[in-house]
Motif scaffolding. Structure first.
Motif, PDB file in Angstrom:
ATOM      1  N   LEU A 622      -6.388   8.707  74.256  1.00  0.00           N
ATOM      2  CA  LEU A 622      -7.666   7.747  74.657  1.00  0.00           C
ATOM      3  C   LEU A 622      -7.150   6.683  75.738  1.00  0.00           C
ATOM      4  O   LEU A 622      -7.647   6.149  76.550  1.00  0.00           O
ATOM      5  N   VAL A 623      -5.982   6.134  75.109  1.00  0.00           N
ATOM      6  CA  VAL A 623      -5.458   4.933  75.856  1.00  0.00           C
ATOM      7  C   VAL A 623      -4.884   5.288  77.292  1.00  0.00           C
ATOM      8  O   VAL A 623      -5.168   4.539  78.173  1.00  0.00           O
ATOM      9  N   ARG A 624      -4.253   6.601  77.463  1.00  0.00           N
ATOM     10  CA  ARG A 624      -3.878   7.015  78.888  1.00  0.00           C
ATOM     11  C   ARG A 624      -5.216   7.112  79.736  1.00  0.00           C
ATOM     12  O   ARG A 624      -5.191   6.674  81.013  1.00  0.00           O
ATOM     13  N   GLU A 625      -6.293   7.782  79.064  1.00  0.00           N
ATOM     14  CA  GLU A 625      -7.625   7.847  79.872  1.00  0.00           C
ATOM     15  C   GLU A 625      -8.010   6.372  80.177  1.00  0.00           C
ATOM     16  O   GLU A 625      -8.649   6.344  81.325  1.00  0.00           O
ATOM     17  N   HIS A 626      -8.005   5.530  79.356  1.00  0.00           N
ATOM     18  CA  HIS A 626      -8.390   4.126  79.430  1.00  0.00           C
ATOM     19  C   HIS A 626      -7.532   3.551  80.517  1.00  0.00           C
ATOM     20  O   HIS A 626      -8.401   2.722  81.608  1.00  0.00           O
ATOM     21  N   GLU A 627      -6.327   3.760  80.697  1.00  0.00           N
ATOM     22  CA  GLU A 627      -5.575   2.852  81.693  1.00  0.00           C
ATOM     23  C   GLU A 627      -5.860   3.709  83.136  1.00  0.00           C
ATOM     24  O   GLU A 627      -5.765   3.016  83.914  1.00  0.00           O
ATOM     25  N   ARG A 628      -6.111   5.181  83.082  1.00  0.00           N
ATOM     26  CA  ARG A 628      -6.069   5.614  84.331  1.00  0.00           C
ATOM     27  C   ARG A 628      -7.483   5.298  85.056  1.00  0.00           C
ATOM     28  O   ARG A 628      -7.736   5.265  86.266  1.00  0.00           O
ATOM     29  N   SER A 629      -8.639   5.100  84.199  1.00  0.00           N
ATOM     30  CA  SER A 629     -10.081   4.378  84.513  1.00  0.00           C
ATOM     31  C   SER A 629     -10.008   3.019  84.864  1.00  0.00           C
ATOM     32  O   SER A 629     -10.873   2.682  85.187  1.00  0.00           O
ATOM     33  N   SER A 630      -8.697   2.306  84.777  1.00  0.00           N
ATOM     34  CA  SER A 630      -8.750   0.985  85.051  1.00  0.00           C
ATOM     35  C   SER A 630      -9.641   0.187  84.127  1.00  0.00           C
ATOM     36  O   SER A 630     -10.067  -0.911  84.569  1.00  0.00           O
ATOM     37  N   GLY A 631      -9.770   0.738  82.933  1.00  0.00           N
ATOM     38  CA  GLY A 631     -10.377   0.145  81.968  1.00  0.00           C
ATOM     39  C   GLY A 631     -11.762   0.538  81.734  1.00  0.00           C
ATOM     40  O   GLY A 631     -12.441   0.062  80.826  1.00  0.00           O
ATOM     41  N   SER A 632     -12.421   1.420  82.903  1.00  0.00           N
ATOM     42  CA  SER A 632     -13.804   1.372  82.788  1.00  0.00           C
ATOM     43  C   SER A 632     -14.228   2.493  81.515  1.00  0.00           C
ATOM     44  O   SER A 632     -15.421   2.386  81.140  1.00  0.00           O
ATOM     45  N   LYS A 633     -13.335   3.362  81.352  1.00  0.00           N
ATOM     46  CA  LYS A 633     -13.592   4.507  80.063  1.00  0.00           C
ATOM     47  C   LYS A 633     -13.147   3.883  78.760  1.00  0.00           C
ATOM     48  O   LYS A 633     -11.652   3.614  78.572  1.00  0.00           O
ATOM     49  N   THR A 634     -14.111   3.462  78.073  1.00  0.00           N
ATOM     50  CA  THR A 634     -13.632   2.695  76.802  1.00  0.00           C
ATOM     51  C   THR A 634     -13.501   3.912  75.637  1.00  0.00           C
ATOM     52  O   THR A 634     -14.107   4.719  75.596  1.00  0.00           O
ATOM     53  N   PHE A 635     -13.194   3.586  74.556  1.00  0.00           N
ATOM     54  CA  PHE A 635     -13.420   4.220  73.247  1.00  0.00           C
ATOM     55  C   PHE A 635     -13.221   3.189  72.131  1.00  0.00           C
ATOM     56  O   PHE A 635     -12.888   2.023  72.142  1.00  0.00           O
ATOM     57  N   THR A 636     -13.874   3.831  70.992  1.00  0.00           N
ATOM     58  CA  THR A 636     -13.992   3.209  69.795  1.00  0.00           C
ATOM     59  C   THR A 636     -12.948   3.393  68.706  1.00  0.00           C
ATOM     60  O   THR A 636     -12.328   4.714  68.964  1.00  0.00           O
ATOM     61  N   ALA A 637     -13.158   2.965  67.448  1.00  0.00           N
ATOM     62  CA  ALA A 637     -12.313   3.273  66.392  1.00  0.00           C
ATOM     63  C   ALA A 637     -12.785   4.469  66.022  1.00  0.00           C
ATOM     64  O   ALA A 637     -11.787   5.228  65.426  1.00  0.00           O
ATOM     65  N   ALA A 638     -13.954   5.193  65.858  1.00  0.00           N
ATOM     66  CA  ALA A 638     -14.215   6.251  65.396  1.00  0.00           C
ATOM     67  C   ALA A 638     -13.708   7.424  66.318  1.00  0.00           C
ATOM     68  O   ALA A 638     -13.577   8.585  65.854  1.00  0.00           O
ATOM     69  N   ASP A 639     -13.490   7.230  67.543  1.00  0.00           N
ATOM     70  CA  ASP A 639     -12.821   8.240  68.201  1.00  0.00           C
ATOM     71  C   ASP A 639     -11.425   8.744  68.129  1.00  0.00           C
ATOM     72  O   ASP A 639     -10.937   9.643  68.328  1.00  0.00           O
ATOM     73  N   TYR A 640     -10.697   8.048  67.117  1.00  0.00           N
ATOM     74  CA  TYR A 640      -9.435   8.507  66.923  1.00  0.00           C
ATOM     75  C   TYR A 640      -9.152   8.494  65.176  1.00  0.00           C
ATOM     76  O   TYR A 640      -8.123   8.306  64.709  1.00  0.00           O
ATOM     77  N   ALA A 641     -10.278   8.384  64.500  1.00  0.00           N
ATOM     78  CA  ALA A 641     -10.278   8.537  63.041  1.00  0.00           C
ATOM     79  C   ALA A 641      -9.815   9.779  62.679  1.00  0.00           C
ATOM     80  O   ALA A 641     -10.094  11.019  63.185  1.00  0.00           O
ATOM     81  N   ALA A 642      -9.012   9.976  61.686  1.00  0.00           N
ATOM     82  CA  ALA A 642      -8.786  11.157  60.853  1.00  0.00           C
ATOM     83  C   ALA A 642      -9.269  11.242  59.532  1.00  0.00           C
ATOM     84  O   ALA A 642      -9.234   9.964  58.769  1.00  0.00           O
ATOM     85  N   ARG A 643      -9.294  12.483  58.792  1.00  0.00           N
ATOM     86  CA  ARG A 643      -9.743  12.452  57.447  1.00  0.00           C
ATOM     87  C   ARG A 643      -8.729  12.119  56.650  1.00  0.00           C
ATOM     88  O   ARG A 643      -7.326  12.488  56.690  1.00  0.00           O
ATOM     89  N   THR A 644      -8.938  11.267  55.449  1.00  0.00           N
ATOM     90  CA  THR A 644      -8.086  10.820  54.599  1.00  0.00           C
ATOM     91  C   THR A 644      -7.791  11.886  53.453  1.00  0.00           C
ATOM     92  O   THR A 644      -8.558  12.653  52.911  1.00  0.00           O
ATOM     93  N   PRO A 645      -6.341  12.275  53.182  1.00  0.00           N
ATOM     94  CA  PRO A 645      -6.042  13.314  52.358  1.00  0.00           C
ATOM     95  C   PRO A 645      -6.456  12.924  50.876  1.00  0.00           C
ATOM     96  O   PRO A 645      -6.522  11.824  50.475  1.00  0.00           O
ATOM     97  N   HIS A 646      -6.550  14.128  50.382  1.00  0.00           N
ATOM     98  CA  HIS A 646      -7.016  13.866  48.714  1.00  0.00           C
ATOM     99  C   HIS A 646      -6.247  12.989  47.982  1.00  0.00           C
ATOM    100  O   HIS A 646      -6.652  12.244  47.379  1.00  0.00           O
TER     101      HIS A 646
END
Length: 689
Positions: A622-646
């Motif tokens: 997501l960071v690489r995509e953000h930089e390639r788009s010069s900041g136009s393509k944003t993302f949120t915390a939910a986009d890179y969340a992972a499930r918590t192990p039991h």
């Protein structure tokens, strides 16, 4: 015949009486010269044998043909060093000064102001022939340190109480060295200045002009407060030796009207007093106590050395001093007019000092820091060592999936904008409200940080208990905790530094103290942004964090608002100190509503499952995509969340401990059952880290 011979001798003596008189006179002259030469040589020998103040000798004096004994005058009986310290710096300086005074064969006494009763003892110093030295630090809001509160209160009251009289401390000789930080503009060295003024008002005599040490290395005259003190100490010892020889002036040259003309540039330090009643109430009169030695000389030239200043004449005297100061500034300016703009720019850049002073470098190195350039550092976390051995990681492993053995703890800025009461760095690091130091490039900082981190990891090769697979993994850092010390967001190239981390596939966990709202808004994407919330009210924040900014509370609130605007993960790090801020729960709730951090509100429970971990590979994409788009393509915390192990969930049998590791009890024995491990669900950032 015999009678004739007798008369013949008498006649001969009478006829040659002139020659006899001449011979007697010549003999007497020779005797006088010999006596004079012998006496002068003896006196010189006594002076060259050592300090006349370090012993009591006797000298012969002829009175009416009889030799009498007279005690030799003692000019300095000893030195008393008073200190008021909060963090130990003034105390350390006092001990260092005492050692130097002892080398001069003078008795010395080091006294904490908290153990001294000025009401009973200080007046004794007016006749003791001691030199009193005051090493005093300025604490919060220009107040004295805890140990010096009573001494300063008594001295202030005595100086303003007519019952003591303006000559109460006449005869006391003193010198003052203040410890402060020029970043606190309104309160810089207030205590040292006050003590100097109050002693002066009670007719005590300065033996030299007050000196001020500055913790702010960017503004310190000699580069650090330690260097400021050493420079003052050298001058003090020189002045002390002169006083021991009986010299009343600070130099041995031919001086006129207070202006020193002896070899070398020496300043005139007046011990004379200008007594008046009303000048202390005049605000401009304060400058009389703050002027340099040259300005004091100009003032004396205008009003006379021993003259009494009339209130009506005070304005003209101050005008004279200010005029002389302007003339010196113009003269100094003329010497630099030949510089081109290019050279002037280079000079300005060259005048910027390094953040890390030699004393700070030595102290941090002893603490295990690997310093980088002039303002950065890296250190191996104890949880990195623990996870290398398979004994578990820090709470971030349980909460966010950080592999502690692959985490690099670093900072690009050792400086901070607060002086927190719970700081475990003992306030040894620089402080400031803006960047005023030399700046290293982010590429160099990151490269050396990785190299230093790897070198520290290599030291665990072959160590008993270290797992081979984790050792190999640890050689490649995957996470960077920018929380080592200081305020990382102060570094002007922080955005570029974070980008470089991401380019090396290293996640970024940045901690800020909520005093730089604009920098938070301008900060690019980071994996997780922490804000330290050390208090919930203005009063407690001022008392706990001791911030440098005057508008610290508004900055704090604006920083929390800026945090709510960030799209990536955000966290409140609560620092709770018993008896300081744990009773302000309602106010904390209001701050949580203001900043809306991700890990206070319940935002990461999806379809009944907790997703508090981080998908680090997805974040890098997501960071690489953000930089390639010069900041136009944003993302949120939910986009890179992972499930918590039991095992990391509350109520699990493992109670938050990774089953792949072997937990250790405090005594070092291996726990036999996972149920014996402590819960790690209470995540409070306490003073011990």
């Amino acid at each position: 015949m015999d009678t004739w011979n007798f008369y013949t001798c008498l006649v001969s003596l009478w006829l040659h009486r002139f020659y006899i008189y001449s011979a007697v006179a010549f003999g007497i002259s020779i005797w006088i010269v010999i006596q004079f030469t012998t006496t002068k040589t003896k006196k010189k020998g006594e002076k060259s044998n050592g300090n006349p103040a370090s012993f009591e000798g006797i000298e012969d004096k002829v009175v009416n043909g009889y030799a009498t004994l007279q005690a030799k005058e003692v000019y300095v009986a000893g030195v008393k060093i008073f200190y008021g310290s909060q963090t130990g710096t003034a105390k350390r300086f006092a001990k260092g000064l005492a050692e130097a005074v002892i080398s001069l064969s003078l008795p010395v006494e080091v006294i904490s102001m908290g153990d001294y009763d000025p009401d009973d003892c200080l007046s004794e110093e007016t006749t003791s022939r001691n030199i009193c030295v005051f090493l005093v630090a300025t604490y919060t809001d220009g107040q004295p340190t805890e140990s010096a509160v009573w001494f300063c209160k008594w001295l202030e009251e005595a100086a303003n109480d007519f019952r003591f009289g303006k000559t109460y401390l006449k005869g006391l000789r003193y010198a003052v060295f203040g410890l402060g930080n020029s970043v606190y503009v309104d309160h810089y060295n207030t205590v040292g200045r006050n003590i100097d003024r109050w002693l002066w008002m009670l007719s005590a005599s300065r033996i030299m002009t007050r000196a001020e040490g500055d913790c702010n290395v960017a503004q310190s005259k000699h580069g650090s407060i330690e260097a400021d003190f050493e420079a003052w100490k050298a001058k003090f010892l020189s002045r002390l030796q002169a006083l021991c020889r009986g010299e009343k002036k600070p130099c041995s040259g031919k001086c006129k009207k207070g202006k020193c003309k002896s070899l070398g540039k020496q300043s005139k330090e007046s011990s004379d007093h200008e007594h008046g009643a009303s000048e202390y109430e005049n605000t401009e009169a304060e400058e009389l106590f703050e002027t340099s030695s040259d300005e004091e000389a100009d003032g004396e030239e205008a009003g006379g050395t021993n003259s009494v200043i009339d209130v009506e004449d005070l304005g003209s005297i101050m005008s004279h001093m200010k005029k002389a100061k302007r003339e010196r500034e113009l003269a100094e300016g003329d010497t630099g007019t030949s510089l081109t703009h290019k050279n002037a720019g280079r000079k300005e850049e060259g005048e910027k000092r390094e953040m890390i002073t030699p004393a700070l470098r030595e102290a941090l190195t002893k603490q295990g820091y690997k310093l980088i350039g002039s303002h950065s550092g890296v250190k191996l976390c104890r949880w990195t060592k623990s996870m290398l051995r398979g004994r578990g990681g820090c709470y971030k492993h349980t909460f966010y999936g950080i592999e502690s053995h692959r985490c690099m703890e670093a900072t690009p800025s050792l400086a901070c904008a607060n002086k927190c009461v719970f700081c475990w760095r003992h306030h040894t690091n620089p402080v400031g409200t803006e960047w005023r130091w030399k700046m290293d490039q982010p590429e160099m900082i990151l490269q050396e940080a990785i190299e230093n981190h790897q070198n520290m990891i290599k030291q665990f090769k072959g160590v008993s208990g270290v797992k081979a697979d984790r050792f190999e993994e640890a050689m490649t850092a995957k996470h960077c905790a920018l929380s080592l010390v200081g305020e990382p967001i102060m570094y002007p190239e922080i955005n570029q530094f974070v980008k470089l981390l991401h380019q090396h596939s290293i996640s970024s966990f940045l901690v800020t103290n909520a005093q730089f709202p604009d920098e938070i808004r301008n900060l690019g994407p980071v994996t997780q942004l922490y804000v330290s919330v050390d208090a919930s009210t203005k009063e407690s924040l001022k008392r706990i964090d001791r911030p440098l900014f005057k508008d610290f509370w508004q900055r704090f609130l604006d920083s929390l608002k800026a945090l709510s605007e960030k799209q990536q993960r955000t966290v409140y790090r609560l620092t709770l100190v018993k008896a300081w801020n744990v009773d302000e729960l309602k106010a904390y709730a209001d701050l949580i509503s203001l900043g809306e951090p991700d890990f206070i509100e319940v935002k990461f429970k999806i379809n009944g499952e907790w997703w508090t971990w981080i998908n680090y590979d997805r974040f890098q994409e997501l960071v690489r995509e953000h930089e390639r788009s010069s900041g136009s393509k944003t993302f949120t915390a939910a986009d890179y969340a992972a499930r918590t192990p039991h095992w990391a969930l509350f109520g699990s049998r493992e109670r938050g401990f990774d089953p792949l590791d072997s937990p250790m009890t405090w005594k070092g024995s291996v726990c036999k059952h996972p149920g014996q491990t402590p819960d790690v669900w209470l995540c409070l950032q306490l003073p011990n880290g």
